[in-house]
Design an enzyme around this catalytic site. Structure first.
Site, mmCIF file in Angstrom:
data_model
loop_
_atom_site.group_PDB
_atom_site.id
_atom_site.type_symbol
_atom_site.label_atom_id
_atom_site.label_comp_id
_atom_site.label_asym_id
_atom_site.label_seq_id
_atom_site.Cartn_x
_atom_site.Cartn_y
_atom_site.Cartn_z
ATOM 1 N N CYS A 222 0.868 -1.177 0.000
ATOM 2 C CA CYS A 222 0.000 0.000 0.000
ATOM 3 C C CYS A 222 0.907 1.230 0.000
ATOM 4 O O CYS A 222 2.128 1.092 -0.060
ATOM 5 C CB CYS A 222 -1.001 -0.009 1.155
ATOM 6 S SG CYS A 222 -0.310 0.080 2.805
ATOM 7 N N CYS B 142 -2.224 1.273 -4.073
ATOM 8 C CA CYS B 142 -0.959 1.951 -4.367
ATOM 9 C C CYS B 142 -0.931 2.456 -5.794
ATOM 10 O O CYS B 142 0.038 3.050 -6.228
ATOM 11 C CB CYS B 142 0.245 1.068 -4.053
ATOM 12 S SG CYS B 142 0.478 -0.316 -5.146
ATOM 13 N N CYS C 77 2.933 0.599 -8.096
ATOM 14 C CA CYS C 77 3.307 -0.807 -7.963
ATOM 15 C C CYS C 77 3.936 -1.302 -9.262
ATOM 16 O O CYS C 77 3.300 -1.248 -10.308
ATOM 17 C CB CYS C 77 2.076 -1.653 -7.646
ATOM 18 S SG CYS C 77 1.350 -1.257 -6.055
#
Length: 139
Positions: free
Chosen positions: A13, A87, A91
């Protein structure tokens, strides 16, 4: 005879201070040594969210000593399953990895009362993930 490889799961996250910490703690707690667990954030906070630590301690899991970690491409590369929790584009994506995106409320700035339902939702998803991986949760 070689033992089968232990599956590795990475939780990501933004701040690595709430959802991903709870998920990693539940997976480590319930999966034990039958699973490898990592968590990281695209912009890690200085410390784990105190309300998250308090909510986890209510279920007997102490994460107060955990430290948010920065997301690295190595962590993603070393993981079989990558679970993202808000996120976004931060990512990294690698072909051949299994990606799951869990939509969960962000506990940032929330009190323990608001964190409890998020914690419980995380635990349910972790139990589901263990079942998918064929790992019986520890009592």
């Amino acid at each position: 005879m070689s033992s089968p490889a232990i599956p590795s799961v990475l939780f990501v996250c933004v701040h690595n201070a709430g959802r991903s910490q709870m998920a990693a703690a539940f997976l480590a707690h319930l999966g034990g040594d039958r699973i490898e667990v990592r968590s990281a954030g695209s912009a890690p906070a200085d410390a784990v969210n105190p309300a998250v630590a308090a909510a986890m301690s209510e279920v007997g899991i102490d994460i107060s000593a955990e430290t948010p970690k920065v997301l690295t491409t190595e962590a993603v590369r070393a993981s079989d399953v990558v679970v993202t929790m808000g996120c976004g584009d931060a990512c990294p994506y690698f072909p051949g990895k299994r990606y799951l995106d869990w939509k969960l409320d962000d506990p940032a700035g929330q009190g323990v009362d608001a964190v409890r339902p998020i914690r419980d939702a995380v635990e349910q998803r972790i139990r589901g993930l263990l079942a998918e991986l064929g790992i019986e949760p520890r009592p």
